[in-house]
Design a protein around this motif. Structure first.
Motif, mmCIF file in Angstrom:
data_model
loop_
_atom_site.group_PDB
_atom_site.id
_atom_site.type_symbol
_atom_site.label_atom_id
_atom_site.label_comp_id
_atom_site.label_asym_id
_atom_site.label_seq_id
_atom_site.Cartn_x
_atom_site.Cartn_y
_atom_site.Cartn_z
ATOM 1 N N ASP A 274 63.841 -58.837 80.810
ATOM 2 C CA ASP A 274 64.931 -58.092 80.176
ATOM 3 C C ASP A 274 64.887 -58.096 78.658
ATOM 4 O OD1 ASP A 274 66.029 -57.278 82.563
ATOM 5 O OD2 ASP A 274 67.446 -58.941 82.690
ATOM 6 N N GLU A 275 63.900 -58.761 78.069
ATOM 7 C CA GLU A 275 63.803 -58.805 76.607
ATOM 8 C C GLU A 275 63.034 -57.590 76.083
ATOM 9 O OE1 GLU A 275 64.099 -63.151 74.889
ATOM 10 O OE2 GLU A 275 62.305 -62.994 76.136
ATOM 11 N N PRO A 276 63.141 -57.299 74.767
ATOM 12 C CA PRO A 276 62.442 -56.150 74.189
ATOM 13 C C PRO A 276 60.948 -56.162 74.486
ATOM 14 C CG PRO A 276 64.038 -56.990 72.632
ATOM 15 C CD PRO A 276 64.010 -57.965 73.775
ATOM 16 N N LYS A 277 60.419 -54.978 74.740
ATOM 17 C CA LYS A 277 58.994 -54.828 75.082
ATOM 18 C C LYS A 277 58.190 -54.587 73.807
ATOM 19 C CE LYS A 277 60.312 -55.065 79.352
ATOM 20 N NZ LYS A 277 61.772 -55.141 79.122
ATOM 21 N N ILE A 278 58.301 -55.540 72.905
ATOM 22 C CA ILE A 278 57.673 -55.429 71.604
ATOM 23 C C ILE A 278 57.538 -56.849 71.049
ATOM 24 C CG2 ILE A 278 59.868 -55.205 70.341
ATOM 25 C CD1 ILE A 278 58.535 -53.129 68.562
ATOM 26 N N PRO A 279 56.480 -57.170 70.300
ATOM 27 C CA PRO A 279 56.377 -58.511 69.723
ATOM 28 C C PRO A 279 57.565 -58.807 68.796
ATOM 29 C CG PRO A 279 54.262 -57.396 69.612
ATOM 30 C CD PRO A 279 55.266 -56.359 70.043
ATOM 31 N N PHE A 280 58.092 -60.024 68.890
ATOM 32 C CA PHE A 280 59.181 -60.444 68.010
ATOM 33 C C PHE A 280 59.040 -61.929 67.709
ATOM 34 C CE2 PHE A 280 60.759 -60.838 72.357
ATOM 35 C CZ PHE A 280 61.407 -62.069 72.376
ATOM 36 N N GLN A 281 59.863 -62.429 66.772
ATOM 37 C CA GLN A 281 59.755 -63.821 66.336
ATOM 38 C C GLN A 281 60.913 -64.658 66.879
ATOM 39 O OE1 GLN A 281 58.640 -64.290 62.041
ATOM 40 N NE2 GLN A 281 58.754 -62.052 62.022
ATOM 41 N N GLY B 128 66.831 -46.197 71.497
ATOM 42 C CA GLY B 128 66.660 -45.227 72.565
ATOM 43 C C GLY B 128 67.931 -45.156 73.385
ATOM 44 N N VAL B 129 67.935 -44.302 74.406
ATOM 45 C CA VAL B 129 69.065 -44.191 75.327
ATOM 46 C C VAL B 129 68.550 -44.414 76.742
ATOM 47 C CG1 VAL B 129 70.476 -42.691 73.882
ATOM 48 C CG2 VAL B 129 68.780 -41.664 75.409
ATOM 49 N N ILE B 130 69.420 -44.957 77.582
ATOM 50 C CA ILE B 130 69.035 -45.261 78.960
ATOM 51 C C ILE B 130 70.248 -45.088 79.855
ATOM 52 C CG2 ILE B 130 69.508 -47.752 78.702
ATOM 53 C CD1 ILE B 130 67.103 -48.222 80.609
ATOM 54 N N SER C 266 64.323 -51.056 71.620
ATOM 55 C CA SER C 266 63.016 -51.639 71.946
ATOM 56 C C SER C 266 62.879 -51.991 73.422
ATOM 57 C CB SER C 266 62.746 -52.859 71.057
ATOM 58 O OG SER C 266 62.827 -52.499 69.678
ATOM 59 N N ASP C 267 63.514 -51.187 74.297
ATOM 60 C CA ASP C 267 63.365 -51.304 75.760
ATOM 61 C C ASP C 267 63.800 -52.652 76.309
ATOM 62 O OD1 ASP C 267 62.225 -48.687 76.007
ATOM 63 O OD2 ASP C 267 60.341 -49.496 75.245
ATOM 64 N N GLY C 268 64.800 -53.271 75.694
ATOM 65 C CA GLY C 268 65.287 -54.565 76.190
ATOM 66 C C GLY C 268 66.795 -54.576 76.327
ATOM 67 N N TRP C 269 67.282 -55.518 77.122
ATOM 68 C CA TRP C 269 68.725 -55.684 77.324
ATOM 69 C C TRP C 269 69.297 -56.865 76.554
ATOM 70 C CZ3 TRP C 269 71.323 -51.790 78.961
ATOM 71 C CH2 TRP C 269 70.781 -50.895 79.888
ATOM 72 N N LYS C 270 68.459 -57.838 76.225
ATOM 73 C CA LYS C 270 68.950 -59.062 75.578
ATOM 74 C C LYS C 270 67.781 -59.803 74.954
ATOM 75 C CE LYS C 270 69.925 -59.912 79.745
ATOM 76 N NZ LYS C 270 70.428 -60.384 81.061
ATOM 77 N N VAL C 271 68.080 -60.749 74.056
ATOM 78 C CA VAL C 271 67.071 -61.650 73.497
ATOM 79 C C VAL C 271 67.568 -63.076 73.690
ATOM 80 C CG1 VAL C 271 65.708 -62.309 71.486
ATOM 81 C CG2 VAL C 271 66.449 -59.941 71.756
#
Length: 398
Positions: free
Chosen positions: A117-124, A162-164, A207-212
């Motif tokens: 459920d996390e963003p589909k992108i590299p993060f720190q 984005g929208v979903i 970034s295609d995620g619901w939560k971090v």
């Protein structure tokens, strides 16, 4: 006589001076002191829009814990445009006359891929401490920065809006991306034109995620664990809420969607209808029920949003009227109507329909889902009028 007039004139001038001095003194006590800094957490540094100053536009806000969807006193967040560069930025805590600067530790690093459920992108993500080490980002852009002072952990995530949702082209299975704007540290707008926007529920998310996740083990309530920040906005288009309820689109058409950012005020969104879409032909829509308010096909195991009930093609009447009929034993639980066997197509929740029939009162809205409170055998008829896009569910307890 002239001497007396001269004395009166001098007395008047003296009185005027006294009044002026009094007015000046009063004004000076009501003018805000620009050097006063409110207690809180601030983002500051050469790569930020605010530079090295501690100002309101760089002040972090108390954030919701996504696990409870309630504010967590030690969890803070801020969406902020950041530049790449080794000069970086710091997070500063102000408590009265004491200022504490936080930076990353040796456990800080980039996450190539988070959880489902996390963003589909590299993060720190990682552990922080009171130090002078700077946070940095790899490229210019909008970022979501979050920190929890109790856990001494933080995250920095690139933001691409984005929208979903059921109303959007990708359904609930994938986001439809808005176009990224040219980078600016004062104002940016993400847009998408000519998007087919159907009737149904939806949200903004980045970034295609619901939560971090900052943590997954901290107990935050009965049966609840973890500290996480939302990466989506719901509520209403003109009143966005982090992690809020699904937004409902009631007027299908082609739309221009936008998410705009202004330094100091944050995000605001707009949806503007630009055209009509042709009538939808629902004759090929295989619609079923999905949820946990019934048993699986074995008749013993409660469905857990993992097995459809009664997926079928509709009965078509009057060219534009489509009906699907389901008769099933129902238990206390929740459900939606769903096209096919995944979330890529149409899905219909309680807030999308008009309830009818003698058992309509046995169903209520729970976060967009139908919620059944009285168990038994039911016949549910879903009707879609494609000419008006009015959806009706008629409920009868057998």
């Amino acid at each position: 006589m002239n001497k007396f007039r001269k004395m009166l004139k001098l007395a008047g001038l003296a009185l005027l001076v006294l009044v002026s001095m009094s007015a000046c003194k009063k004004d000076s006590t009501t003018t805000p002191d620009p050097t006063v800094i409110l207690d809180g957490l601030y983002i500051t540094g050469a790569v930020t829009p605010v530079g090295s100053t501690l100002v309101p536009s760089g002040m972090m806000k108390v954030a919701k814990n996504e696990v409870t969807q309630a504010d967590r006193a030690t969890l803070y967040e801020l969406y902020i445009p950041l530049k790449a560069g080794t000069t970086g930025f710091s997070i500063v805590k102000v408590a009265g006359a004491v200022q504490t600067t936080y930076g990353p530790t040796t456990t800080w690093g980039e996450i190539a891929q988070g959880t489902t459920d996390e963003p589909k992108i590299p993060f720190q993500r990682g552990v922080i401490a009171a130090n002078s080490t700077k946070f940095t980002v790899p490229s210019d852009g909008m970022y979501h920065v979050a920190i929890d002072l109790a856990l001494m952990k933080a995250v920095i995530v690139p933001v691409h809006w984005g929208v979903i949702g059921a109303a959007t082209p990708g359904g609930w299975s994938s986001s439809t991306a808005l176009t990224n704007p040219a980078f600016s540290q004062t104002a940016m707008t993400w847009t998408l034109t000519n998007m087919k926007f159907q009737k149904g529920e939806w949200k903004f998310r980045y970034s295609d995620g619901w939560k971090v996740e900052l943590d997954t083990v901290t107990v935050v309530g009965t049966g609840l664990k973890g500290v996480k920040v939302n990466t989506n906005f719901g509520g209403a288009v003109n009143a966005l809420v982090s992690g809020g309820a699904n937004i409902v689109n009631t007027l299908p058409g082609f739309y221009t969607m936008s998410m705009a950012y202004t330094l100091g005020t944050g995000f605001h969104a707009t949806t503007v209808k630009t055209g009509d879409i042709p009538l939808i032909n629902y004759s090929t829509y295989q619609m079923g029920i999905i949820g946990n308010a019934y048993y699986k096909s074995d008749g013993v195991t409660v469905a857990a949003w993992d097995e459809n009930f009664g997926t079928s093609l509709p009965v078509v009447t009057n060219v534009s009227t489509y009906t699907w009929t389901y008769t099933l034993n129902m238990i206390a639980g929740e459900f939606k109507f769903r096209q096919g066997t995944d979330w890529a197509g149409k899905s219909i929740g309680y807030s999308d329909v008009t309830m009818a029939g003698p058992a309509a009162a046995n169903f209520s809205n729970n976060g967009g889902n139908f919620k059944l409170t009285i168990v038994g055998n039911y016949t549910l008829v879903l009707k879609i009028d494609a000419a008006t896009e009015v959806y009706t569910v008629t409920a009868t307890k057998n």
